[in-house]
Scaffold this motif. Structure first.
Motif, mmCIF file in Angstrom:
data_model
loop_
_atom_site.group_PDB
_atom_site.id
_atom_site.type_symbol
_atom_site.label_atom_id
_atom_site.label_comp_id
_atom_site.label_asym_id
_atom_site.label_seq_id
_atom_site.Cartn_x
_atom_site.Cartn_y
_atom_site.Cartn_z
ATOM 1 N N THR A 169 61.140 -41.928 38.539
ATOM 2 C CA THR A 169 61.142 -41.292 37.228
ATOM 3 C C THR A 169 62.264 -40.261 37.199
ATOM 4 O OG1 THR A 169 58.752 -41.560 36.971
ATOM 5 C CG2 THR A 169 59.834 -39.931 35.563
ATOM 6 N N PRO A 170 63.242 -40.428 36.331
ATOM 7 C CA PRO A 170 64.367 -39.480 36.307
ATOM 8 C C PRO A 170 63.906 -38.081 35.902
ATOM 9 C CG PRO A 170 64.452 -40.931 34.398
ATOM 10 C CD PRO A 170 63.381 -41.472 35.293
ATOM 11 N N ASN A 171 64.523 -37.078 36.512
ATOM 12 C CA ASN A 171 64.192 -35.683 36.240
ATOM 13 C C ASN A 171 65.143 -35.169 35.164
ATOM 14 O OD1 ASN A 171 63.406 -33.009 36.318
ATOM 15 N ND2 ASN A 171 64.539 -32.548 38.199
ATOM 16 N N ILE A 172 64.817 -35.433 33.895
ATOM 17 C CA ILE A 172 65.682 -35.064 32.775
ATOM 18 C C ILE A 172 65.480 -33.584 32.443
ATOM 19 C CG2 ILE A 172 66.382 -35.583 30.417
ATOM 20 C CD1 ILE A 172 66.719 -37.935 32.292
ATOM 21 N N VAL A 173 66.543 -32.804 32.548
ATOM 22 C CA VAL A 173 66.441 -31.365 32.272
ATOM 23 C C VAL A 173 67.152 -30.968 30.974
ATOM 24 C CG1 VAL A 173 66.177 -30.739 34.696
ATOM 25 C CG2 VAL A 173 68.483 -30.901 33.699
ATOM 26 N N GLY A 174 67.861 -31.914 30.377
ATOM 27 C CA GLY A 174 68.555 -31.625 29.126
ATOM 28 C C GLY A 174 69.131 -32.895 28.522
ATOM 29 N N ARG A 175 69.276 -32.896 27.211
ATOM 30 C CA ARG A 175 69.847 -34.060 26.524
ATOM 31 C C ARG A 175 70.810 -33.585 25.443
ATOM 32 N NH1 ARG A 175 67.139 -38.945 27.462
ATOM 33 N NH2 ARG A 175 65.041 -38.763 28.350
ATOM 34 N N SER A 176 71.847 -34.371 25.219
ATOM 35 C CA SER A 176 72.774 -34.093 24.128
ATOM 36 C C SER A 176 73.491 -35.382 23.744
ATOM 37 C CB SER A 176 73.803 -33.036 24.531
ATOM 38 O OG SER A 176 74.780 -32.879 23.499
ATOM 39 N N ALA A 177 73.810 -35.504 22.458
ATOM 40 C CA ALA A 177 74.582 -36.655 21.984
ATOM 41 C C ALA A 177 76.075 -36.464 22.204
ATOM 42 C CB ALA A 177 74.307 -36.877 20.491
ATOM 43 N N HIS A 178 76.475 -35.272 22.655
ATOM 44 C CA HIS A 178 77.903 -34.947 22.767
ATOM 45 C C HIS A 178 78.283 -34.759 24.233
ATOM 46 C CE1 HIS A 178 78.015 -34.515 18.426
ATOM 47 N NE2 HIS A 178 76.893 -33.829 18.523
#
Length: 296
Positions: free
Chosen positions: A214-223
């Protein structure tokens, strides 16, 4: 209504003579008479009253003449506007582009298109590849860029690029001297990624799940530029296409190619399968081929 019959009737009224109308239209007088009679039968009322070699209009004839002028003028305008579209001297084109795509590839296409076809109003709509697929499927967009594969039953496509992914980490990371990195090697790392409705984000998530991780996603952005700023601030690492990575300052980041035969950024222009492409869209497709190459 037969437009030709209407045109003959209007010309007859203008000329006030069967002979002069026939000469103007390069037909015989009986042809004029036949067309007027055909129009009268279609409208189910007389348009002219014949008086020897002359004639006068009925009330219906006067209305038909006045409205006929409007109809023929509109038809003439339609022909001119369609000719303008065919010659790309008028019109609009809306293209769907995922945020990273415009920066990496399509800026020169946009620039050349505007120079070559200045009368076409070109609009860019930024959205995720999945959203662009849905908007093309619904007819909201005519053409746009998506990540392959797409449903070949729904879309035709023209492949633009097949780009491998690279790990991007803050400078001085433990991957600094690595020549390759595997996805499993970063499974425990904080990861800055694209929004979860982006095609590439879903593909990365699927690849982790295939590894049982399971990836440890700490942030997301389209840019992508904000993503790398977050990486530079030591929030985590990210995976970006090679074309984007080539724009980075290598003094600020460690960049390592990802060893994974399934994870590629495979971009293509897509449009509805078997659907009509406007002249403006065909010109965009041709200019993309000319500028970026690629393959069908």
């Amino acid at each position: 209504m037969d437009i030709r019959a209407l045109r003959y009737f209007v010309e007859l009224v203008k000329c006030q003579s069967f002979t002069r109308a026939a000469d103007a239209l390069f037909v015989t007088q009986p042809t004029i008479s036949k067309m007027v009679k055909q129009l009268e039968e279609e409208l189910d009322m007389p348009l002219i009253l014949r008086e020897g070699r002359s004639f006068r209009l009925t009330d219906a004839g006067r209305v038909t003449y006045e409205r006929g002028l409007d109809v023929l003028s509109a038809m003439n305008k339609l022909k001119h506007e369609l000719a303008d579209l065919a010659s790309l001297s008028h019109g609009e084109l809306v293209v769907g582009l995922p945020p990273m795509v415009g920066v990496a590839f399509f800026a020169p296409v946009v620039s050349r298109y505007r120079r070559r076809y200045p009368q076409i109003e070109l609009k860019m709509v930024e959205d995720g590849a999945l959203a662009i697929e849905n908007r093309i499927k619904s007819g909201e967009l005519e053409i746009g860029v998506a990540v392959l594969p797409v449903d070949s039953q729904l879309f035709d496509h023209y492949s633009v690029v097949r780009d491998p992914l690279c790990l991007v980490a803050p400078a001085g990371s433990r991957w600094r001297d690595k020549s390759l990195v595997r996805l499993v090697d970063i499974a425990d790392q904080p990861l800055v990624l694209y929004p979860d409705d982006f095609t590439l984000s879903r593909r990365v998530g699927d690849a982790f799940r295939e590894l049982g991780k399971t990836p440890n996603i700490v942030g997301r952005s389209a840019h992508w530029d904000f993503i790398v700023e977050l990486v530079a601030a030591n929030l985590g690492v990210t995976l970006l296409p090679r074309s984007i990575v080539e724009r980075l300052d290598r003094q600020l980041f460690d960049v390592v190619p990802l060893y994974d035969n399934k994870l590629y950024w495979h971009l293509a222009l897509i449009w509805q399968r078997g659907g009509y492409l406007s002249h403006a869209a065909r010109a965009w497709l041709a200019l993309t081929r000319e500028t970026l190459g690629g393959q069908d």
